[in-house]
Design an enzyme around this catalytic site. Sequence first.
Site, mmCIF file in Angstrom:
data_model
loop_
_atom_site.group_PDB
_atom_site.id
_atom_site.type_symbol
_atom_site.label_atom_id
_atom_site.label_comp_id
_atom_site.label_asym_id
_atom_site.label_seq_id
_atom_site.Cartn_x
_atom_site.Cartn_y
_atom_site.Cartn_z
ATOM 1 N N ARG A 1 -4.604 1.352 -1.407
ATOM 2 C CA ARG A 1 -4.755 0.101 -0.567
ATOM 3 C C ARG A 1 -4.134 -0.789 -2.340
ATOM 4 O O ARG A 1 -4.954 -0.733 -2.830
ATOM 5 C CB ARG A 1 -6.114 -0.723 -1.052
ATOM 6 C CG ARG A 1 -5.819 -2.467 0.696
ATOM 7 C CD ARG A 1 -7.211 -2.492 0.778
ATOM 8 N NE ARG A 1 -7.271 -3.676 1.622
ATOM 9 C CZ ARG A 1 -8.036 -5.117 1.649
ATOM 10 N NH1 ARG A 1 -9.625 -4.379 0.989
ATOM 11 N NH2 ARG A 1 -7.736 -5.430 2.275
ATOM 12 N N LEU A 2 -3.383 -2.394 -1.509
ATOM 13 C CA LEU A 2 -3.599 -3.273 -2.912
ATOM 14 C C LEU A 2 -3.722 -4.244 -1.772
ATOM 15 O O LEU A 2 -2.666 -4.617 -1.132
ATOM 16 C CB LEU A 2 -2.352 -2.846 -3.543
ATOM 17 C CG LEU A 2 -1.801 -4.494 -3.978
ATOM 18 C CD1 LEU A 2 -2.303 -4.485 -5.463
ATOM 19 C CD2 LEU A 2 0.249 -4.620 -4.216
ATOM 20 N N CYS B 1 0.693 -1.170 -0.286
ATOM 21 C CA CYS B 1 -0.281 0.408 0.087
ATOM 22 C C CYS B 1 0.895 1.387 -0.173
ATOM 23 O O CYS B 1 2.481 1.652 0.060
ATOM 24 C CB CYS B 1 -0.961 -0.134 1.009
ATOM 25 S SG CYS B 1 -2.341 -1.386 1.189
ATOM 26 N N ASN C 1 1.665 0.132 6.064
ATOM 27 C CA ASN C 1 2.122 -0.526 4.543
ATOM 28 C C ASN C 1 2.387 -1.722 4.529
ATOM 29 O O ASN C 1 3.327 -1.591 5.493
ATOM 30 C CB ASN C 1 2.542 0.210 4.206
ATOM 31 C CG ASN C 1 3.807 -0.069 2.701
ATOM 32 O OD1 ASN C 1 3.344 -0.617 1.790
ATOM 33 N ND2 ASN C 1 4.877 0.862 2.041
ATOM 34 N N GLY C 2 2.520 -2.918 4.392
ATOM 35 C CA GLY C 2 3.062 -3.932 5.207
ATOM 36 C C GLY C 2 1.765 -5.582 4.795
ATOM 37 O O GLY C 2 1.436 -5.868 4.071
ATOM 38 N N GLY D 1 15.101 -13.169 -3.391
ATOM 39 C CA GLY D 1 15.692 -13.212 -3.238
ATOM 40 C C GLY D 1 16.708 -12.928 -2.691
ATOM 41 O O GLY D 1 17.912 -12.635 -2.236
ATOM 42 N N ILE E 1 -4.439 -8.060 -0.666
ATOM 43 C CA ILE E 1 -3.966 -8.823 -0.951
ATOM 44 C C ILE E 1 -4.153 -10.146 0.664
ATOM 45 O O ILE E 1 -4.653 -11.329 -0.152
ATOM 46 C CB ILE E 1 -2.218 -8.625 -0.433
ATOM 47 C CG1 ILE E 1 -1.538 -7.910 -1.175
ATOM 48 C CG2 ILE E 1 -1.041 -10.159 0.021
ATOM 49 C CD1 ILE E 1 -1.298 -8.662 -2.436
#
Length: 646
Positions: free
Chosen positions: A50-51, A2, A75-76, A364, A53
Amino acid sequence: MCGITGIFDTRGRRDIDRRVLSRMNESQHHRGPDEGGLHVEPGVGLGHRRLSIIDLSTGQQPLYNEDQSVCVVFNGEIYNYQELIPELQALGHVFHTRSDTEVIVHAWEAWGEDCVHRFRGMFAFALWDRNRETLFLARDRLAVKPLFYALLADGSFLFGSELKSLLAHGGLARDIDPLAVEEYFALGYVAEPRTIFRQARKLPPAHMLSVRRGQPLAEPKAYWDVRFSLDQPVDVEDACAQLNDRLRESIRLRMISEVPLGAFLSGGVDSSAVVAVMAGLSAEPVNTCSIAFDDPAFNEAAFAQQVADRYRTNHHCEMVASDDFDLIDTLARLYDEPYADSSAIPTYRVCQLARKHVTVALSGDGGDETFGGYRRYRMHLMEERLRAALPHGVRRRIFGLLGRVYPKADWAPRMFRAKTTFEGMARTSVEAYFHSVSILRGPMRTQLFSAAFRRELAGYSAEEVFRTHAGKAGTDDPLALIQYLDLKTYLVGDINTKVDRASMAHSLEVREPLMDHELVEWMATQSSSLKVRGQEGKFLLKKALEPSLPQDILYRPKMGFAVPLARWFRGPLRERVREAVLGARLAETGWFNQDYLRHLVDAHQSGVRDYSSPLWTVLMFEAFLRNVLDAPVSDPALVTGLQAPA
């Protein structure tokens, strides 16, 4: 993933202008295209993009506690949120969603500032507590997620996930910090906590900041640090077993998602390790994404395909032209401040590809810092053995002279390129490591900057960033010290910045299991001989993965994610480089020595020297000036966001 932003009146309860807050929020629309929300009350405005998830139906933000006296924008991801929910419920807290965001609200109520110690994840959040009249900000331990802030002259405190949200406010002065320019040309990025603008700051990794109404702005406080104790006695076999268990746990936590999930797969050790573990944890084939280059010198696609075939992944690979250099201005606008890692180009492209197939991708990143993978680590350890044989005063005299008189020989076989080694031998360990990672080393920066700009620096050197961190490292182990320095500088300022902006440009969430703070802490207890052994980096990781990956994946030479800058600047970008580096926009700053800029261009394009990295650094600085510094605010009449009460 986000985007968050906000305005806080530190002096009173002046009304927040919703138009300004909305403009700040919408400047980060790419970070969260699914939904947007605002919270506005006297003296406080919070914004969120907002994304979606986790908890797709009820996880909207801003999000509140039971009586709406506490509000958060986040965010996270908090990966251990499912463990924290029953603990908080037992304390009497009532949950209305299934989201990790609500855990933050109730954890604040239960534990106050100490809540950050309970979170395992990547996060940047701002929480408003009306009863305490406190705005609380925090950033994750390894700074995977960004957070910028600024205090304006009128008492407005601004924050945002990206610097562009602060610029969109309209009241942030665009005065360039000369010390940030020095850091940029040394490192290729502006190091935390500085930003390119004098008035703005980055919240450092593992720091929190409490902003209280009516009180002066406090300094951020650290809540975590990694300690390289190197004190866990364990043999290689047991260490491999423990590492495999920890890798599985870290990756399992990061596979929690309600949207399509996959992984980047470059064909290198780190991404291949992540995919191998994911495949063992998933009942379905893993979605993997990689890019191929039409230049064989930069193409690892065959190795990625080898891993994809072994684990029967749903593999997606796209060819990228080796002359894919049309992103220069796009990248300048994306990063908001000068940023000179040219691997941002392929990173942007692989994120673009991944978003066609997934919303969350595991990477990675962090493997080199955590496990000891960089080639420069082995070179530094070799030099350290030589440095230990002679007192510093003797070394400085002998090797300082050799470093000054020995010619720079980029064209020569590696065994004859001794100038950098001589220069490093004349320095202390920290000075030598800073010198080795600098894009434009000290003498070059002295020639690059004008006399007037050097006076503005007043003797400041970006080396001070390394000295400050080294003073807090708590170790004199040669490898541990430079790993610590990279965790505080390169990982944060370069790697995490690159991946966050490139992924968010495509509304893609990237998760980094090799940066799990518990994994990093555990590796810091392991002997340095389990990280670098002889000429082999990532010794323990590779040993642990031998049953899972082919030898030619684990033990082939490291290739990296590079682009052919040297050829570009002598070929298709020849005129663009000349126009940008020698053009009016850089000249009018008065900061640069025009004769030295001309030397960089002429010597490189004639083939006498390879100045591709310094030239890229100058080119991206010029692009920043044009695309960010000179860009207008959307509505310059709205410059404060605060309105005095009627």
